[in-house]
Design a protein around this motif. Structure first.
Motif, mmCIF file in Angstrom:
data_model
loop_
_atom_site.group_PDB
_atom_site.id
_atom_site.type_symbol
_atom_site.label_atom_id
_atom_site.label_comp_id
_atom_site.label_asym_id
_atom_site.label_seq_id
_atom_site.Cartn_x
_atom_site.Cartn_y
_atom_site.Cartn_z
ATOM 1 N N HIS A 83 0.832 -1.204 0.000
ATOM 2 C CA HIS A 83 0.000 0.000 0.000
ATOM 3 C C HIS A 83 0.866 1.255 0.000
ATOM 4 N N ALA A 84 1.945 1.248 0.795
ATOM 5 C CA ALA A 84 2.813 2.426 0.868
ATOM 6 C C ALA A 84 3.571 2.645 -0.434
ATOM 7 N N GLN A 85 3.865 1.584 -1.152
ATOM 8 C CA GLN A 85 4.640 1.706 -2.397
ATOM 9 C C GLN A 85 3.779 2.141 -3.575
ATOM 10 N N PRO A 88 -0.367 5.685 -1.789
ATOM 11 C CA PRO A 88 -1.297 5.471 -0.675
ATOM 12 C C PRO A 88 -2.445 6.480 -0.607
ATOM 13 N N GLN A 89 -2.318 7.606 -1.328
ATOM 14 C CA GLN A 89 -3.382 8.602 -1.276
ATOM 15 C C GLN A 89 -4.678 8.100 -1.899
ATOM 16 N N ASN A 90 -4.577 7.100 -2.806
ATOM 17 C CA ASN A 90 -5.770 6.624 -3.519
ATOM 18 C C ASN A 90 -6.456 5.450 -2.829
ATOM 19 N N ALA A 91 -5.951 4.990 -1.696
ATOM 20 C CA ALA A 91 -6.517 3.804 -1.036
ATOM 21 C C ALA A 91 -7.859 4.132 -0.411
ATOM 22 N N ASP A 92 -8.716 3.122 -0.364
ATOM 23 C CA ASP A 92 -9.997 3.284 0.305
ATOM 24 C C ASP A 92 -9.759 3.349 1.822
ATOM 25 N N PRO A 93 -10.248 4.368 2.494
ATOM 26 C CA PRO A 93 -9.965 4.525 3.931
ATOM 27 C C PRO A 93 -10.438 3.327 4.763
ATOM 28 N N GLY A 94 -11.609 2.807 4.439
ATOM 29 C CA GLY A 94 -12.149 1.708 5.238
ATOM 30 C C GLY A 94 -11.314 0.452 5.136
ATOM 31 N N GLU A 122 14.989 -2.993 6.103
ATOM 32 C CA GLU A 122 16.086 -2.634 5.203
ATOM 33 C C GLU A 122 16.155 -1.116 5.093
ATOM 34 N N ILE A 123 17.304 -0.615 4.639
ATOM 35 C CA ILE A 123 17.495 0.826 4.562
ATOM 36 C C ILE A 123 16.474 1.464 3.624
ATOM 37 N N ALA A 124 16.152 0.759 2.536
ATOM 38 C CA ALA A 124 15.208 1.319 1.563
ATOM 39 C C ALA A 124 13.802 1.438 2.125
ATOM 40 N N ASP A 125 13.515 0.720 3.199
ATOM 41 C CA ASP A 125 12.165 0.764 3.759
ATOM 42 C C ASP A 125 11.862 2.083 4.450
ATOM 43 N N LEU A 126 12.885 2.909 4.713
ATOM 44 C CA LEU A 126 12.638 4.177 5.392
ATOM 45 C C LEU A 126 11.728 5.068 4.558
ATOM 46 N N ALA A 127 12.035 5.192 3.273
ATOM 47 C CA ALA A 127 11.215 6.039 2.405
ATOM 48 C C ALA A 127 9.800 5.482 2.278
ATOM 49 N N ALA A 129 8.122 3.635 4.524
ATOM 50 C CA ALA A 129 7.394 3.860 5.770
ATOM 51 C C ALA A 129 6.984 5.321 5.904
ATOM 52 N N ARG A 130 7.876 6.236 5.499
ATOM 53 C CA ARG A 130 7.537 7.666 5.549
ATOM 54 C C ARG A 130 6.376 7.975 4.623
ATOM 55 N N ALA A 131 6.373 7.364 3.436
ATOM 56 C CA ALA A 131 5.269 7.598 2.495
ATOM 57 C C ALA A 131 3.953 7.081 3.054
ATOM 58 N N CYS A 132 4.011 5.940 3.687
ATOM 59 C CA CYS A 132 2.788 5.385 4.297
ATOM 60 C C CYS A 132 2.288 6.290 5.412
#
Length: 1150
Positions: A83-85, A88-94, A122-127, A129-132
């Motif tokens: 979802h974060a990748q 995530p702005q287009n996801a259904d909230p429910g 992993e190091i790449a997961d920081l971006a 997680a921040r996006a999520c």
């Protein structure tokens, strides 16, 4: 009150893993970026609730999930990452909310430290997680997802990489973003604060961001000094506590002064210091500083074991080798922790207790012993001025509880030396009984619980040789608390401590045998612990005396009445086998209690004397010795001042005195008159019988019953009858009790007066106005009278008198009195049910001894009893049905009387009744309408009881209780659909006959709305279900429907009961779908559509519209429906309403 013990189910494995995995796969297979329909949303919410419910089942045994966590948590984390990748702005909230809640449910079950291991790191997961986090930052509903993403970021922050490599525009951009993300969340009240605090603590421990921590501390100083909300300060303290626990030593030690400054500032602020959560985290913060200053060495880790060993020289050697300088800060922290141990809130005391023990474990032995001495000194703070444990002030509860918790934590870590054991055990022996009266309750249960915890910890940490001198004393104390404490959790805690000592030391006398009698389940129910387990343990001499003393010194003086009552009963059971030695001691100790001015002591002493008198009467066979004991106990009543004995507020004492009088009155004392050892016992008896309290009346009635077995009480009874009949309602309640306890068989002179009194009070032609409670007691007296005269029934009462008594109780089954308390007539009906059953049990087994049994108990009367019981068994109240079921079960088990044609006194269709209601589980199933009514409707097949059963079912259909109304309606509809239209010899009942019986029941009670309304409601249920449509195929059936129409349209304009008018209206509307009745019903609609009550007009229009929507009346109804919708039926203009009603009629008939 008795405790209700509910044990949750214990699982051996994650039994629902397969089901759970399938449900989770279904949830995760949904497209997060698509919006579900309303129906899909409802189904997905139900799916998540099922997942959550399954996890909740295993909340207490969450470790069973461990083997499956990787395969369960992994897909959920992957879904969050995906979802974060993917924007995530287009996801259904429910949908994304449910995924986040599912991941949070795992954290809730197993804790974040376990679940976080399955997060990607992993190091790449920081971006990612921040996006999520950015995608759900502003949505209040996504708190669970924000929490788990914060945990994810905290995990990533532990990876040793440079955050600067993620900077795009300015240096420190990524670090600023992470700090800016978490710091505002410290002021949240939910789990987000916990996640943000963990993230910041990990963030400030990083090598590349450690320099930011000093700026954070500056911000903290501002928050503490300025008026800040407590939520933000709580989050700040969580950060500091986490950092002080797991941060680098150099960072913690360099910030120690500032940590202390922050803690002191919070303590100095009265507003902040009043917050329990802030005090808890402040305690944690200051406690973790010494743990980072005092790093443990290998020798210190071995010190605890050395202190417990049998080689003190080795321990001394270790202590001499460890010359450690204790910093002054440690002493300061310990002083503050000792204050926190006395905090008013448990969570603060618990944190302080663990902290003291952890610090003591890293101190030199001498210093640790001083800590323990200080802890034991806390017990004495409030004990110096107190004469006994029960005289301590209420504030002592917090101090003793904190001291016990700290001692337990010290004991667990092996920090209690053998030299300190005697003093500690002495204080713990007192703490086990810490119970201070405070108003209508007591305080101290947490102290007793924690004292058992200390003893449990000592068993695990101390060597058997160290505990050996104290074993017997500890065994007696723990057994006593396990058996006689008021609270279930304390009895269990003491039992657990006893078990630990038996298993690890084998020092307790008869340990295994006593443990078997006082195990976890044996002490869980208070009554079982007092009356079963305690007498079994008292078989061992080592425990008997201690239990005996506790009952008289503590339980007999307990503030809870039920404890005193159970304690007295337990005392009797313990003394029964050793009555010659223990009986005199009970009386001597009770005499001392009777000298007390406290009514609690008086009540306990009287109960003890009563129970020991019972033991004497049951076990002493020699009459003279038994009477001597009785008179000795009886004489104790003279020790109580008459002002207390007959005091208006001393109900308990008066009732207990009457109870003792009932057990100890003897013929010798009666003959002594005024020279009796208790000259005022007659005054006590008279006062008790006229008392306002029902319990006192019951006890006094028992005393009168005992008196009536010794002398003729006809004069007394006649006097009481005269006085009570004209007395207050509360005094009248005692009349039935008086009439029921007299021994009429020994002295029958007052029997005619008693029967005459009953006829005046509860007979069909009663003349004395009584309260419901008074009439209930009179009805309950009838079976007691019959049981008293049973040995010579024919000599005492005539056949006419006996049948009159039966008729009186049958008449009582029709009592449906209602007041502000509800259906109080049910009390009378239940009393009559029990009375009728008891009468059958009395007379049927001895029918062969009566010269004219058929005259005493005609067969028709017997079947009236069965019919009355069956009627009550299908009525609306659960408790009445249950009593009726028990009575029916007793009747079905009775053998027919041994007389000519004895089979006539057996229920009709006995085989069917036994099949339906004599199963093993049927006795307790009468309260459950869903189980009962599908079987109960089959009783309509029994001709003899049909009318009564149908009347009961109709009343149940009129019930407003869903658990009764729904099953009886469904059962009757199902039964009526399978009935033949007309009667045939094979069945005996038919739909036409059912309709006719219902109409007859209504006609017989047209003036009684309480009967007619349920009948009309029954017809509506049958009509709405289509169960009566077949009646048109039979001329008798159609006639019944026309008769029904005539009943419901009779004098509608004169009726005032809205419910009856509404039910009548519904029947008319439902009959519209019957072609032969259509015009008749259309002509009657005007009476309802143009009724003077606006609510009736509106209800009729609404119900008619709904029926026309679903039923086929053989006409076009569109124009009718339009008129129904457009007309304002609640209008005050009756002319407009009548015009609309006339138009509806014309449109129907055109």
């Amino acid at each position: 009150m008795e405790e209700v013990v509910e044990e949750g189910r214990q699982f051996a494995t994650f039994e629902r893993h397969g089901e759970f995995a399938d449900l989770q796969a279904t949830l995760l297979s949904l497209d997060i970026n698509s919006t579900p329909t309303a129906e899909e949303e409802k189904n997905e919410s139900a799916l998540f609730r099922r997942l959550s419910d399954i996890l909740d089942e295993y909340q207490e045994q969450a470790y069973l999930l461990d083997p499956f966590l990787e395969q369960l948590v992994g897909p959920v984390v992957a879904a969050v990452k995906h979802h974060a990748q993917n924007n995530p702005q287009n996801a259904d909230p429910g949908r994304i909310e449910r995924v986040g809640m599912l991941l949070y449910s795992y954290v809730k079950s197993r804790g974040y430290k376990t679940i976080i291991r399955f997060f990607p790191h992993e190091i790449a997961d920081l971006a990612i997680a921040r996006a999520c986090m950015d995608g759900v930052a502003s949505d209040q509903c996504q708190w669970a997802l924000r929490y788990v993403v914060l945990l994810w970021l905290a995990l990533i922050c532990m990876i040793p990489f440079d955050l600067a490599q993620f900077d795009e525009c300015a240096e420190g951009e990524t670090a600023d973003a992470l700090e800016g993300l978490a710091r505002p969340l410290l002021g949240r009240a939910g789990r987000e604060r916990d996640g943000a605090a963990l993230l910041l603590a990990r963030f400030y421990t990083r090598q590349d961001t450690r320099s930011r921590f000093h700026a954070f501390l500056d911000w903290v100083d501002q928050c503490v000094s300025a008026p800040a909300d407590s939520l933000t300060l709580t989050g700040i303290l969580q950060v500091l506590c986490e950092l002080a626990s797991s941060g680098p030593s150099d960072l913690v030690q360099s910030s120690t002064a500032r940590f202390f400054k922050i803690a002191d500032a919070i303590q100095a602020n009265a507003s902040l210091n009043s917050n329990t959560i802030l005090r808890k985290f402040r305690t944690k913060l200051i406690a973790r500083i010494p743990l980072r200053i005092l790093a443990p060495s290998m020798a210190l880790r071995r010190k605890g074991k050395a202190l417990m060993s049998d080689a003190p020289s080795e321990a001394q050697t270790i202590q001499e080798e460890e010359e450690i300088d204790v910093p002054e800060e440690v002493e300061t922290v310990l002083e503050q922790l000792f204050e926190s141990l006395q905090d008013k809130d448990t969570i603060v005391r618990w944190s302080a207790a663990k902290a003291v023990a952890r610090i003591a474990a890293r101190l030199p032995t001498d210093f640790a012993n001083q800590v323990l001495d200080t802890l034991m000194g806390l017990f004495a703070i409030h004990s110096i001025a107190a004469a006994s444990l029960y005289d301590l002030p209420a504030i002592a509860e917090s101090t003793w509880h904190g001291a016990c918790l700290a001692c337990a934590e010290m004991a667990r870590r092996g920090l209690v030396s053998q030299a300190a054991l005697p003093t500690l055990i002495e204080w713990l022996s007192k703490a086990l009984y810490f119970d201070i009266r405070k108003g209508a309750h007591s305080i101290g249960s947490n102290v007793r619980d924690s004292a058992a915890y200390v003893l449990w910890a000592l068993a695990r940490a101390q060597a058997p040789s160290a505990l050996a001198p104290h074993a017997s004393n500890l065994a007696r104390h723990l057994v006593t608390v396990a058996l006689y404490d008021r609270e279930i959790h304390i009895r269990r805690a003491a039992s657990a401590a006893f078990q630990e000592h038996v298993g690890r030391t084998s020092l307790f006398p008869h340990g295994i045998d006593v443990l078997r009698k006082t195990d976890f389940y044996a002490v869980s129910v208070r009554r079982n612990a007092f009356l079963v387990a305690a007498p079994q343990v008292a078989e061992h001499e080592e425990y008997r005396g201690f239990l005996f003393d506790h009952l008289l010194n503590v339980t007999a003086r307990h503030w809870d009445v039920s404890m005193r009552q159970l304690g007295a009963q337990s005392l009797r059971l313990i003394c029964t086998t050793h009555l010659p030695s223990l009986g005199p001691l009970v009386i001597a100790r009770a005499v001392k209690l009777l000298e007390s001015p406290d009514t609690t002591d008086l009540h306990g002493a009287l109960l003890a004397l009563t129970e020991i008198s019972i033991a004497c009467s049951e076990t002493i066979l020699e009459p003279d010795e038994r009477e001597r004991k009785m008179r000795q106990a009886f004489a104790c009543l003279a020790l109580i001042p008459e002002s207390i004995l007959l005091g208006s507020r001393n109900d308990l004492v008066t009732g207990a005195a009457c109870g003792l009088l009932a057990r100890t009155i003897t013929r010798a004392e009666i003959d002594l008159q005024k020279n009796s050892a208790v000259p005022n016992w007659r005054k006590l008896l008279d006062y008790g019988l006229k008392h306002r309290n029902a319990v006192v009346q019951e006890a006094a009635a028992g005393a009168l019953g005992s008196l009536s077995k010794l002398v003729d009480c006809a004069a007394v009874v006649n006097r009481l009858i005269r006085e009570m009949k004209g007395g207050s309602f509360t005094m009248q309640q005692s009349l039935g009790r008086v009439l029921g306890v007299v021994d009429y068989d020994a002295f029958p002179a007052c029997l005619p007066d008693a029967l005459r009194c009953l006829s005046e009070c509860v007979g069909p032609k009663w003349t004395v106005k009584m309260s419901v409670e008074g009439r209930q007691n009179c009805y309950a007296a009838i079976p007691l009278i019959l049981r008293a005269i049973n040995p010579r029934l024919a000599q005492h009462v005539s056949a006419e008198a006996f049948t009159w008594l039966l008729d009186t109780m049958l008449h009582g089954l029709e009592d449906y009195t209602i007041d502000e308390r509800g259906d109080v007539g049910s009390w009378i009906r239940m009393a009559c049910l029990r009375g009728l059953t008891a009468s059958c049990e009395i007379i049927l087994p001895r029918a062969h001894t009566l010269p004219a049994f058929a005259a005493y108990f005609p067969a028709d009367k017997y079947h009236s009893v069965v019919a009355g019981i069956l009627k009550q068994g299908v009525e609306r109240l659960d408790n009445v049905r249950q009593v009726a079921g028990e009575c029916l079960y007793a009747l079905l088990r009775l053998a027919p009387p041994d007389v000519r044609n004895g089979h006539e006194w057996a229920p009709e269709n006995l085989d069917i009744l036994r099949e339906l209601f004599c199963g093993e589980s049927e006795l307790t199933g009468w309260k459950d309408g869903a189980r009962l009514f599908p079987k109960a409707v089959r009783l309509l097949d029994i001709t003899r009881y049909r009318h009564s059963v149908l009347a009961g079912l109709v009343l149940s259909l009129g019930s407003k209780t869903e658990s009764t109304h729904r099953p009886v309606a469904a059962s009757l509809v199902e039964y009526s659909t399978v009935l033949p239209l007309a009667a045939v010899p094979e069945t005996g009942y038919s739909l036409a006959a059912l309709t006719s019986d219902l109409l007859g029941h209504a006609r017989a009670n047209l003036s009684s709305n309480s009967v007619v309304v349920p009948v009309l409601h029954t017809f509506n249920i049958l009509l709405e279900a289509g169960a009566l449509r077949r009646l048109l195929e039979d001329s008798q059936g159609e006639t019944s429907l026309r008769n029904l129409h005539a009943i419901v349209t009779r004098n509608v304009s004169r009726l005032k009961n809205v419910q009856r008018i509404t039910e009548s209206m519904k029947i008319v509307v439902n009959l519209l779908s019957f072609p032969s009745l259509f015009e008749l019903c259309v002509g009657s609609l005007h009476e309802f559509l143009a009724h003077e009550f606006p609510s009736i007009r509106a209800s009729c229009a609404e119900y008619l519209y709904l029926v026309l929507q679903g039923a086929d009346v053989g006409r076009e109804t569109d124009e009718v429906e339009e008129v129904l919708l457009e007309t304002e039926w609640n209008s005050a203009s009756i002319g407009e309403v009548r015009m609309a009603s006339t138009k509806v009629k014309e449109l129907f008939l055109q």
